[in-house]
Design an enzyme around this catalytic site. Structure first.
Site, mmCIF file in Angstrom:
data_model
loop_
_atom_site.group_PDB
_atom_site.id
_atom_site.type_symbol
_atom_site.label_atom_id
_atom_site.label_comp_id
_atom_site.label_asym_id
_atom_site.label_seq_id
_atom_site.Cartn_x
_atom_site.Cartn_y
_atom_site.Cartn_z
ATOM 1 N N PHE A 1 3.007 -76.557 16.920
ATOM 2 C CA PHE A 1 1.547 -76.680 16.866
ATOM 3 C C PHE A 1 0.904 -76.705 18.240
ATOM 4 O O PHE A 1 -0.275 -76.400 18.386
ATOM 5 C CB PHE A 1 1.142 -77.954 16.090
ATOM 6 C CG PHE A 1 1.219 -79.219 16.911
ATOM 7 C CD1 PHE A 1 0.189 -79.582 17.769
ATOM 8 C CD2 PHE A 1 2.329 -80.061 16.849
ATOM 9 C CE1 PHE A 1 0.261 -80.737 18.548
ATOM 10 C CE2 PHE A 1 2.417 -81.209 17.618
ATOM 11 C CZ PHE A 1 1.375 -81.540 18.467
ATOM 12 N N GLU B 1 10.808 -89.167 22.598
ATOM 13 C CA GLU B 1 9.718 -88.248 22.939
ATOM 14 C C GLU B 1 8.485 -88.706 22.161
ATOM 15 O O GLU B 1 8.495 -88.726 20.929
ATOM 16 C CB GLU B 1 10.052 -86.809 22.540
ATOM 17 C CG GLU B 1 8.923 -85.868 22.920
ATOM 18 C CD GLU B 1 9.108 -84.414 22.476
ATOM 19 O OE1 GLU B 1 9.670 -84.182 21.394
ATOM 20 O OE2 GLU B 1 8.664 -83.530 23.214
ATOM 21 N N GLU C 1 1.958 -74.640 10.674
ATOM 22 C CA GLU C 1 0.975 -74.737 9.590
ATOM 23 C C GLU C 1 -0.197 -75.638 9.971
ATOM 24 O O GLU C 1 -1.183 -75.718 9.247
ATOM 25 C CB GLU C 1 1.640 -75.223 8.291
ATOM 26 C CG GLU C 1 2.307 -76.588 8.341
ATOM 27 C CD GLU C 1 3.747 -76.561 8.882
ATOM 28 O OE1 GLU C 1 3.985 -75.896 9.922
ATOM 29 O OE2 GLU C 1 4.611 -77.227 8.299
ATOM 30 N N CYS D 1 5.179 -79.747 26.020
ATOM 31 C CA CYS D 1 6.613 -79.996 26.226
ATOM 32 C C CYS D 1 6.940 -80.165 27.688
ATOM 33 O O CYS D 1 8.024 -80.602 28.041
ATOM 34 C CB CYS D 1 7.439 -78.868 25.634
ATOM 35 S SG CYS D 1 7.175 -77.346 26.532
ATOM 36 N N LYS E 1 6.146 -66.926 12.366
ATOM 37 C CA LYS E 1 5.857 -68.055 11.458
ATOM 38 C C LYS E 1 5.218 -69.132 12.325
ATOM 39 O O LYS E 1 5.895 -69.885 13.011
ATOM 40 C CB LYS E 1 7.173 -68.570 10.833
ATOM 41 C CG LYS E 1 7.025 -69.259 9.491
ATOM 42 C CD LYS E 1 6.114 -70.474 9.484
ATOM 43 C CE LYS E 1 6.726 -71.702 10.073
ATOM 44 N NZ LYS E 1 5.752 -72.816 10.204
ATOM 45 N N SER F 1 10.520 -79.383 17.778
ATOM 46 C CA SER F 1 11.182 -80.641 18.114
ATOM 47 C C SER F 1 12.708 -80.452 18.093
ATOM 48 O O SER F 1 13.230 -79.519 17.478
ATOM 49 C CB SER F 1 10.755 -81.716 17.125
ATOM 50 O OG SER F 1 11.033 -81.279 15.817
HETATM 51 P P1 NAD Z 1 8.172 -79.213 14.721
HETATM 52 O O1 NAD Z 1 9.617 -79.204 15.046
HETATM 53 O O2 NAD Z 1 7.665 -80.213 13.759
HETATM 54 O O3 NAD Z 1 7.715 -77.781 14.143
HETATM 55 C C1 NAD Z 1 8.056 -76.580 14.800
HETATM 56 C C2 NAD Z 1 8.157 -75.467 13.751
HETATM 57 O O4 NAD Z 1 9.202 -75.799 12.835
HETATM 58 C C3 NAD Z 1 6.891 -75.286 12.928
HETATM 59 O O5 NAD Z 1 6.658 -73.918 12.735
HETATM 60 C C4 NAD Z 1 7.223 -76.005 11.612
HETATM 61 O O6 NAD Z 1 6.568 -75.418 10.503
HETATM 62 C C5 NAD Z 1 8.723 -75.826 11.496
HETATM 63 N N1 NAD Z 1 9.388 -76.945 10.801
HETATM 64 C C6 NAD Z 1 8.994 -78.244 10.783
HETATM 65 N N2 NAD Z 1 9.855 -78.981 10.054
HETATM 66 C C7 NAD Z 1 10.817 -78.144 9.609
HETATM 67 C C8 NAD Z 1 11.989 -78.314 8.821
HETATM 68 N N3 NAD Z 1 12.336 -79.503 8.340
HETATM 69 N N4 NAD Z 1 12.749 -77.233 8.570
HETATM 70 C C9 NAD Z 1 12.418 -76.016 9.050
HETATM 71 N N5 NAD Z 1 11.313 -75.809 9.811
HETATM 72 C C10 NAD Z 1 10.519 -76.848 10.101
HETATM 73 O O7 NAD Z 1 7.394 -79.331 16.130
HETATM 74 P P2 NAD Z 1 5.842 -79.528 16.345
HETATM 75 O O8 NAD Z 1 5.480 -80.924 16.020
HETATM 76 O O9 NAD Z 1 5.066 -78.414 15.754
HETATM 77 O O10 NAD Z 1 5.769 -79.323 17.937
HETATM 78 C C11 NAD Z 1 6.019 -80.343 18.855
HETATM 79 C C12 NAD Z 1 7.435 -80.305 19.354
HETATM 80 O O11 NAD Z 1 7.707 -79.042 19.955
HETATM 81 C C13 NAD Z 1 7.717 -81.319 20.446
HETATM 82 O O12 NAD Z 1 8.975 -81.894 20.218
HETATM 83 C C14 NAD Z 1 7.715 -80.495 21.712
HETATM 84 O O13 NAD Z 1 8.470 -81.031 22.793
HETATM 85 C C15 NAD Z 1 8.305 -79.242 21.235
HETATM 86 N N6 NAD Z 1 7.986 -78.131 22.113
HETATM 87 C C16 NAD Z 1 8.966 -77.679 22.928
HETATM 88 C C17 NAD Z 1 8.703 -76.663 23.803
HETATM 89 C C18 NAD Z 1 9.775 -76.157 24.720
HETATM 90 O O14 NAD Z 1 9.539 -75.166 25.371
HETATM 91 N N7 NAD Z 1 10.937 -76.759 24.793
HETATM 92 C C19 NAD Z 1 7.422 -76.088 23.850
HETATM 93 C C20 NAD Z 1 6.446 -76.569 22.979
HETATM 94 C C21 NAD Z 1 6.737 -77.598 22.117
#
Ligand code: NAD
Length: 497
Positions: free
Chosen positions: A150, A382, A177, A282, A174, A227
């Site tokens: 997000f 985090e 959401e 991040c 994808k 994450s």
């Molecule tokens: P998230 O892991 O909740 O979601 C990321 C994606 O995974 C979304 O598209 C979501 O729909 C999908 N998703 C969520 N739960 C899922 C599941 N159980 N099974 C399959 N797919 C699933 O992350 P978020 O809250 O959207 O974003 C924040 C996180 O992203 C933080 O941990 C941040 O550090 C990380 N991030 C990392 C970087 C990097 O470059 N390392 C960059 C940006 C964000």
């Protein structure tokens, strides 16, 4: 009225048919502003089918023609980026300037991808053996999936899709959401730029869509950002299904401040990098390591600056916007409470914030927590919010030891005027991206972005040369046209002569 946010398949908006939808809120008002389609496996299959059908023609489209589309996309994006920034702010909540910055950093990857002819150039060796030439080429993989978080609804997808498309692949994105509209805007821009239908598709959705992409036999590679727990799952599941996967995960980024540092510079940058985008980056700094007695002075300077920040609606010229959701806001707040209970000192308390925005926005002001210890959850986890912790350490070695023992290794920074200390730090620290007197060292598009340890699963970082490598595979051709006297029958292993 909440607008419907559809998929984008084969060059057109497609309404959801699964009967499942998700609410999209304006984080600054708390209002539901959209209803996003959540794909069923059949809808994901339709997106993958469009990408699969478009692949052979796009792969065989000349580099000259592919590059022309990319240049047009870049021009349109450059002209109209305020529109995209406004969409990001309306759903994510980050302030408009910050949203524009996100789009500009994504645009840099588009610009890098415009140079694709030189990026995919192969090698040629004449006369490797007598009259035998050897050459290498790189070819696209096929349909690839990009699954994004997000916090950067435009930039993170743009870390991947410009290079994937430039190198001849087709894409199913994808998006998160929680802020899905940016993806549809970008899909429409691709169409306007002349990209053939089916080359870029968007399947909106949640875990159902992700799981289908990870299992689908026609999806050849997955670029994921999110994450750590989900990144690990995506990496393990995708590779088990034979795919190439790069899965970028969470972070806990430290800023080391040595006693000889310019403390005003360090304080400015701790505030900028800790509270920019409400800490939902991040590469945000979340732990400041004050070395050798600079703690009191540094905390005073950070606190003074933090108190000047204006939190509020991103459209009102504030410094910092809301968090992405009420649930996330409450979770972040719970870490401040836990830290306080464990003995840390809340120096600036964002729970008391008076935001310039609607009452129901997801507000938490910038929060500075001092005297944090390594065992406290405010340090170990985090948090992904506007909470900056300060830990006091005696020596440089203590600081590096703490960073190297941390499970994450995304970004880190050192503030010092000692070149030797900085040189030691860049060599010794187990982190993928290092800043020296630079707090958010996000690499340029022509370098690659990626962390170490639990911040990245897989071996390719995003964009730059590693991105080109990830989205292509190598072929080596050995050829002989002259010298038909090939020596007749010889069952021995071919030797070079
Ligand atoms: P998230 O892991 O909740 O979601 C990321 C994606 O995974 C979304 O598209 C979501 O729909 C999908 N998703 C969520 N739960 C899922 C599941 N159980 N099974 C399959 N797919 C699933 O992350 P978020 O809250 O959207 O974003 C924040 C996180 O992203 C933080 O941990 C941040 O550090 C990380 N991030 C990392 C970087 C990097 O470059 N390392 C960059 C940006 C964000």
């Amino acid at each position: 009225m909440a607008q419907h946010i559809p998929h984008w398949i084969d060059g057109a908006r497609r309404e959801g048919t699964s009967g499942r939808t998700g609410e999209v809120t304006d984080s600054a008002t708390g209002e539901v502003v959209g209803e996003v389609a959540l794909a069923s496996t059949e809808e994901v299959d339709a997106a993958v089918a469009a990408a699969t059908a478009a692949f052979p023609r796009w792969r065989d489209t000349s580099l000259a023609k592919r590059t022309a589309v990319l240049f047009r996309f870049r021009e349109l994006l450059n002209d109209r980026k305020p529109e995209l920034a406004a969409i990001i702010t309306a759903e994510h909540g980050k302030v408009l300037d910050d949203a524009l910055g996100e789009v500009s950093r994504g645009q840099e990857v588009v610009e890098y991808a415009c140079g694709v002819p030189s990026l995919v150039r192969g090698g040629f060796t004449e006369n490797a053996s007598t009259n035998v030439d050897v050459f290498s080429i790189r070819q696209p993989l096929g349909p690839v999936a990009v699954i994004s978080p997000f916090n950067f609804p435009a930039m993170v997808p743009m870390w991947f899709f410009p290079i994937a498309i430039a190198t001849g692949n087709t894409v199913v994105l994808k998006p998160s959401e929680q802020d899905p509209s940016a993806a549809i805007w970008m899909a429409e821009l691709w169409k306007e730029a002349g990209l053939p239908d089916g080359v870029f598709n968007v399947a909106q959705g949640d875990k159902v869509a992700v799981d289908r992409l990870l299992e689908h036999p026609d999806v050849k590679a997955v670029s994921f950002v999110g994450s750590t727990a989900i990144a690990r799952y995506v990496y393990e599941t995708g590779t088990r299904h034979g795919k190439r996967v790069q899965a970028l995960g969470g972070a806990k980024n430290h800023m080391v401040v040595l006693p000889d540092a310019d403390l005003d510079l360090a304080a400015d940058q701790a505030v900028n990098s800790g509270f920019g985008s409400a800490g939902e980056r991040c590469m945000a700094i979340s732990a400041v390591l004050a070395v050798g007695g600079v703690g009191d002075d540094l905390v005073a300077r950070i606190a003074e600056r933090t108190r000047t920040l204006r939190t509020g609606d991103g459209r009102k010229g504030c410094d910092m916007g809301p968090l992405i959701s009420r649930k996330h806001r409450d979770r972040v707040e719970s870490y401040v409470e836990a830290g306080e209970q464990e003995g840390a000192k809340v120096v600036v308390d964002g729970r008391q914030v008076q935001p310039d925005g609607a009452e129901d926005g997801f507000w938490l002001g910038p929060t500075l927590v001092d005297h944090v210890e390594p065992h406290m959850s405010v340090y170990t986890d985090e948090i992904f919010g506007p909470v900056l912790s300060v830990l006091r350490v005696d020596t440089y070695d203590d600081a590096v030891g703490l960073i190297n023992r941390n499970e994450y290794g995304n970004g880190t920074a050192i503030f010092t005027n000692d070149g030797g200390a900085a040189r030691r730090f860049q060599h010794e620290v187990e982190v993928g991206m290092i800043g020296i007197n630079v707090p958010i060292p996000v690499p340029m598009a022509y370098y690659s972005f990626g962390g170490w340890k639990n911040s990245l699963f897989g071996d390719s970082h995003a964009h730059g040369a590693e991105g080109v490598h990830f989205f292509t595979r190598g072929k080596v051709i050995t050829s002989r046209w002259l010298d038909p006297s090939h020596g007749g029958l010889n069952l021995g292993f071919p030797q070079n002569v």
